[in-house]
Motif scaffolding. Sequence first.
Motif, short mmCIF file in Angstrom:
data_model
loop_
_atom_site.label_atom_id
_atom_site.label_comp_id
_atom_site.label_asym_id
_atom_site.label_seq_id
_atom_site.Cartn_x
_atom_site.Cartn_y
_atom_site.Cartn_z
N MET A 83 8.55 12.71 -7.54
CA MET A 83 8.00 11.99 -8.84
C MET A 83 8.89 12.40 -9.91
O MET A 83 8.99 11.67 -10.89
N ASN A 84 9.59 13.65 -10.08
CA ASN A 84 10.24 14.23 -11.29
C ASN A 84 11.49 14.88 -10.88
O ASN A 84 11.95 15.06 -9.87
N LEU A 85 12.58 14.47 -11.87
CA LEU A 85 13.66 14.79 -11.84
C LEU A 85 14.12 16.28 -11.59
O LEU A 85 14.75 16.69 -11.01
N VAL A 86 13.23 17.16 -12.27
CA VAL A 86 13.28 18.60 -11.74
C VAL A 86 13.00 19.05 -10.50
O VAL A 86 13.17 19.98 -9.97
N GLU A 89 3.99 7.71 -15.92
CA GLU A 89 3.41 6.35 -16.33
C GLU A 89 3.50 6.23 -17.73
O GLU A 89 3.84 5.23 -18.37
N ALA A 90 3.25 7.41 -18.49
CA ALA A 90 3.46 7.35 -20.11
C ALA A 90 4.80 7.12 -20.39
O ALA A 90 5.03 6.52 -21.66
N ALA A 91 5.96 7.10 -19.67
CA ALA A 91 7.33 7.00 -20.10
C ALA A 91 7.60 5.53 -19.67
O ALA A 91 8.61 5.08 -20.03
N GLY A 92 6.68 4.92 -19.22
CA GLY A 92 6.80 3.21 -18.66
C GLY A 92 7.48 3.22 -17.42
O GLY A 92 7.79 2.28 -16.87
N ALA A 93 7.20 4.36 -16.35
CA ALA A 93 7.49 4.24 -15.00
C ALA A 93 6.52 3.10 -14.14
O ALA A 93 5.23 3.24 -14.23
N GLY A 94 7.05 2.08 -13.94
CA GLY A 94 6.17 1.11 -13.20
C GLY A 94 5.77 1.53 -11.67
O GLY A 94 4.90 1.26 -11.01
N ILE A 95 6.64 2.34 -11.33
CA ILE A 95 6.53 2.91 -9.76
C ILE A 95 6.58 4.58 -10.15
O ILE A 95 7.90 5.19 -9.79
N LYS A 96 5.64 5.12 -10.50
CA LYS A 96 5.79 6.41 -11.09
C LYS A 96 5.70 7.59 -9.89
O LYS A 96 6.28 8.70 -9.97
N GLU A 97 5.48 7.30 -8.59
CA GLU A 97 5.41 8.14 -7.71
C GLU A 97 6.61 8.38 -7.14
O GLU A 97 6.88 9.59 -6.35
N HIS A 98 7.82 7.53 -7.20
CA HIS A 98 9.02 7.91 -6.67
C HIS A 98 10.01 7.64 -7.61
O HIS A 98 10.10 6.42 -8.25
N LEU A 99 10.79 8.70 -8.24
CA LEU A 99 11.72 8.83 -9.00
C LEU A 99 12.98 7.65 -8.52
O LEU A 99 13.23 7.52 -7.58
N HIS A 100 13.29 7.09 -9.81
CA HIS A 100 14.48 5.88 -9.72
C HIS A 100 15.18 5.81 -10.90
O HIS A 100 14.55 5.94 -11.77
N PHE A 101 16.63 5.57 -10.88
CA PHE A 101 17.07 5.31 -11.78
C PHE A 101 17.76 3.79 -12.01
O PHE A 101 17.83 3.46 -11.28
N HIS A 102 17.60 3.34 -13.18
CA HIS A 102 17.75 2.07 -13.55
C HIS A 102 19.34 1.89 -13.97
O HIS A 102 19.70 2.75 -15.05
N ASP A 127 0.85 -1.17 -0.22
CA ASP A 127 -0.06 0.07 0.06
C ASP A 127 0.78 1.21 0.11
O ASP A 127 0.38 2.51 -0.49
N SER A 128 2.10 1.11 0.48
CA SER A 128 3.03 2.03 0.53
C SER A 128 3.88 2.06 -0.57
O SER A 128 4.16 0.99 -1.08
N CYS A 129 4.95 3.11 -0.67
CA CYS A 129 5.82 3.14 -1.71
C CYS A 129 6.96 2.45 -1.32
O CYS A 129 7.65 2.46 -0.25
N PRO A 130 7.43 1.56 -2.21
CA PRO A 130 8.47 0.47 -1.80
C PRO A 130 9.88 1.14 -1.64
O PRO A 130 10.74 0.70 -1.20
N PHE A 131 9.96 2.53 -2.45
CA PHE A 131 11.20 3.13 -2.18
C PHE A 131 11.25 3.92 -1.01
O PHE A 131 12.23 4.80 -0.98
N CYS A 132 10.15 4.33 -0.21
CA CYS A 132 10.36 5.03 0.81
C CYS A 132 10.59 4.04 1.98
O CYS A 132 10.02 3.10 2.50
N LEU A 133 11.99 4.05 2.31
CA LEU A 133 12.40 3.50 3.46
C LEU A 133 12.92 4.19 4.85
O LEU A 133 13.06 5.34 5.00
N PRO A 134 12.77 3.12 5.79
CA PRO A 134 13.26 3.94 7.15
C PRO A 134 14.66 4.23 7.02
O PRO A 134 15.47 3.41 6.39
N GLU A 135 15.06 5.16 7.78
CA GLU A 135 16.35 5.44 7.77
C GLU A 135 17.27 4.48 8.37
O GLU A 135 18.58 4.43 7.62
N HIS A 136 17.14 3.90 9.45
CA HIS A 136 17.79 2.92 9.86
C HIS A 136 16.85 1.69 10.03
O HIS A 136 15.91 1.63 10.46
#
Length: 172
Positions: free
Chosen positions: A67-70, A108-121, A19-28
Amino acid sequence: MEVLWAPWRLDYILGPKPDSCPFCLPEHTDEDEQRKILFRGQHAFVIMNIYPYTNGHLMVTPYRHVMNLVDLRTEEHHEIMDLIHACTRILQTHFHPQGINIGVNIGEAAGAGIKEHLHFHLVPRWVGDSSFMAVMSEARIVPEHLEKTYAKLRPYFDELRRTKQSAKEDGK
């Protein structure tokens, strides 16, 4: 018909979706190995893609939920680029790929599977690595289990951590 075995995919297919963003991690956390986190920086981290296109498929993502690079702050995009550079070196050293795809899908239109959290492959590539499988069978071959790949890559990131800590202590 040939049967391809990819047991880790079943967990994703049948398992509950977060239900939550998989990239939002606890600090420790002591779950870094389970989550396949290889490195934690000050503003961003490196994580293995648990549904990889090829062995060594890594992602670099900011801690901050953007969500966005800028929308990245200067210190975030500087550290992300430093981590992409370090990951490229590590992938080239360990896997000896003939190429590496590095990219980000914004929206999403660019193919982001998890569009809410920016990530680089970062995806290591070899001539013929996809061949007919991706085109005809919509399948990819990942010859090494994630656990083994994680264990092999972790020492490189431990060294990166020591190097960054030493530079910090030296005031660089």
